[in-house]
Design an enzyme around this catalytic site. Sequence first.
Site, mmCIF file in Angstrom:
data_model
loop_
_atom_site.group_PDB
_atom_site.id
_atom_site.type_symbol
_atom_site.label_atom_id
_atom_site.label_comp_id
_atom_site.label_asym_id
_atom_site.label_seq_id
_atom_site.Cartn_x
_atom_site.Cartn_y
_atom_site.Cartn_z
ATOM 1 N N SER A 1 65.039 82.716 21.814
ATOM 2 C CA SER A 1 66.493 82.598 21.965
ATOM 3 C C SER A 1 67.054 81.615 20.934
ATOM 4 O O SER A 1 66.435 80.601 20.633
ATOM 5 C CB SER A 1 66.837 82.092 23.365
ATOM 6 O OG SER A 1 66.273 82.941 24.326
ATOM 7 N N ALA A 2 68.241 81.940 20.419
ATOM 8 C CA ALA A 2 68.962 81.062 19.494
ATOM 9 C C ALA A 2 68.223 80.828 18.171
ATOM 10 O O ALA A 2 68.284 79.755 17.593
ATOM 11 C CB ALA A 2 69.303 79.722 20.154
ATOM 12 N N CYS A 3 67.488 81.854 17.689
ATOM 13 C CA CYS A 3 66.857 81.780 16.364
ATOM 14 C C CYS A 3 67.503 82.778 15.399
ATOM 15 O O CYS A 3 66.947 83.064 14.339
ATOM 16 C CB CYS A 3 65.364 82.064 16.450
ATOM 17 S SG CYS A 3 64.380 80.670 16.995
ATOM 18 N N GLY B 1 76.254 84.012 32.611
ATOM 19 C CA GLY B 1 75.871 85.349 32.147
ATOM 20 C C GLY B 1 74.406 85.710 32.299
ATOM 21 O O GLY B 1 74.058 86.692 32.953
ATOM 22 N N LYS C 1 68.812 90.354 31.134
ATOM 23 C CA LYS C 1 67.480 89.740 31.170
ATOM 24 C C LYS C 1 66.701 90.169 32.415
ATOM 25 O O LYS C 1 65.494 90.396 32.358
ATOM 26 C CB LYS C 1 67.605 88.219 31.136
ATOM 27 C CG LYS C 1 68.355 87.682 29.935
ATOM 28 C CD LYS C 1 67.697 88.062 28.641
ATOM 29 C CE LYS C 1 68.344 87.348 27.461
ATOM 30 N NZ LYS C 1 67.757 87.764 26.192
ATOM 31 N N ASN D 1 68.063 86.856 4.081
ATOM 32 C CA ASN D 1 66.833 87.286 4.763
ATOM 33 C C ASN D 1 66.508 88.757 4.484
ATOM 34 O O ASN D 1 65.359 89.181 4.628
ATOM 35 C CB ASN D 1 66.956 87.052 6.273
ATOM 36 C CG ASN D 1 67.012 85.566 6.606
ATOM 37 O OD1 ASN D 1 66.564 84.738 5.801
ATOM 38 N ND2 ASN D 1 67.557 85.217 7.750
ATOM 39 N N SER E 1 78.108 78.261 24.454
ATOM 40 C CA SER E 1 79.280 79.100 24.710
ATOM 41 C C SER E 1 79.049 80.480 24.089
ATOM 42 O O SER E 1 78.285 80.622 23.138
ATOM 43 C CB SER E 1 80.546 78.455 24.156
ATOM 44 O OG SER E 1 80.393 78.139 22.790
ATOM 45 N N LYS F 1 68.756 86.201 16.115
ATOM 46 C CA LYS F 1 68.584 87.660 16.244
ATOM 47 C C LYS F 1 69.894 88.378 15.991
ATOM 48 O O LYS F 1 69.941 89.376 15.266
ATOM 49 C CB LYS F 1 68.071 88.030 17.644
ATOM 50 C CG LYS F 1 66.586 87.802 17.829
ATOM 51 C CD LYS F 1 65.946 88.747 18.859
ATOM 52 C CE LYS F 1 66.598 88.708 20.212
ATOM 53 N NZ LYS F 1 66.480 87.377 20.846
#
Length: 578
Positions: A235-237, A185, A193, A488, A360, A239
């Site tokens: 990335s991967a935090c 992707g 991106k 949060n 994934s 969002k």
Amino acid sequence: MAKMCQPDRIYWCDGSDAEKERLRAQAFSTGELIELNQSKLPGCVLHRTAENDVARTEHLTFICTRRKEDAGPTNNWMSPEEAYRRAKEILAGSMKGRTMYVIPFSMGPVGSPFSKIGVQLTDSIYVVENMRIMARMGSKVLDYLCSKGEFTKCLHSKVDLDVNKRLILHFPEDNTIWSVGSGYGGNVLLGKKCLALRIASYLARQEGWLAEHMLIMGVEEPNGRIEYVAAAFPSACGKTNLAMLVPPEGLRQKGYRIWTVGDDIAWMRIDTDGRLWAANPEIGMFGVAPGTNSKTNPNAMLAIGKNTIYTNVVLKPDRTVWWEGADEPPAEAVDWRGRPWNPNLKDEQGDPVLGAHPNSRFTAPLSQVPSVSFRLDHHHGVPISAIIFGGRRACLAPLAYQTFSWQHGVYVGATIASELTAAQYGRHGELRRDPMAMLPFCGYNMADYFAHWLRMGARMLQPPKIFHVNWFRQNQNGRYLWPGFGENLRVVEWILARCRGEVEAVTTPVGYIPLKSSLDLTGLDIPDDDIKALLEVDRSAWLEDLADQRKFFEQFGDRLPREMHTEMDALEYRLKHF
Ligand code: OXD
Ligand code: MN
């Protein structure tokens, strides 16, 4: 392009439902897509990528400008001549026996003066089907393009998915993207991106706006007012989780509600009111599946129950799907590679074998997210009150702080960092500096990008206030101090109150930090010591970090705006004397 790639057929995508059904049926017959249980997961399909093709390949991603220094030290660079030559060799005849699909697409609403049009050529139905969810595509875009004439030229061929023939090439000076040898992707959905960040950031600098790796969310307050924030995390935090958060019970009862505008990309412009407005150029989400469940992200779970493309997840016997960190694991299933799998399976070293790939994904329309904002289709987007930067830091960065000014905020954004692995306290994980979370996505020299941010601030009458958050702070034993996820919102509530000048803060050397009493912690059971640790500034640790920041900035040489040095010197002074 057709002459070079030699497809058997060329098919122009119209974006219709009939086309979708036709292409899916074709992909089912070749195994490119697998149909899932249509009564439990209507409209959902599964795709498995090649085993060597499961994530963005940053080392094979290039910015191809005529001059190397225009790509800057943080990008891989190749000259346009060499890049075209190498790609042409790989692409020659690559679509023989295949169909070339032509996808006209619009990033942003069709016809908006702020949108950008692209045309992607691809030999993958998986790509067509993802683009159908992620972007406005088809005849309506083509009709508009015919009256406009300008577009980003995007070429993708999976060729034979050989990693040695994989190149993700950006030619900002030609408004062109060529992606070869991949089917993953982030490498092949060229609107995302490649266009909406790398090419768009280059255009944004020329045209005076910002293309950012940010979520956009609206917070509706008890009085009915909706204020919007944009937030950048590597990335991967989390969002996607933050963008569609469900308020914790206490705040929900107060009357808070979240509106999701975007989960990954924000295009931001200064409007006639002198404020910064943000629009999401996408209409879908391409989210990380592992860890997503009805507790961490209930809205995403509701959104991905239909019309979703799953990539590299576990296939259960009833033809539904599963991934690590979802609800109950199946006793027997088929893993992301297509092999028999069960949750007790171990490899030769005795380590558990993952069923789903850690990267994934699900691709789903934002319109299916219960919290989706009706402003997703507005040309101007939404006015931004606060910009939030964040990273994954076991220590150092406090739960939240407000920067002193736009310039200080740009510096804080330029120095955000994330630990690559969950670090043990005191044994720092490998730290990656990721300015504005744009390190892999800035289409030009990042030093010029910082300068552009500084200029944008000077042009605004009412610039957003800039904050930094860290949901990932740990104690000595590696236990997270903050519960995260929906909670949060308590920090976002403080941020918005700060923007209106309604709550107190403590002035520290690094910024304005919340007073415990100014955070609404009702219903949360956090020991006092943990709150103290969450809000603490360890001066010697900060001085150490500052030394690391200076080292990171060295690579930009004289091109680094002097304001960055000013801010570092000022921080050092405050840490030592204030
Ligand atoms: C993404 C990423 O896929 O940032 O959004 O890697
Ligand atoms: Mn992203």
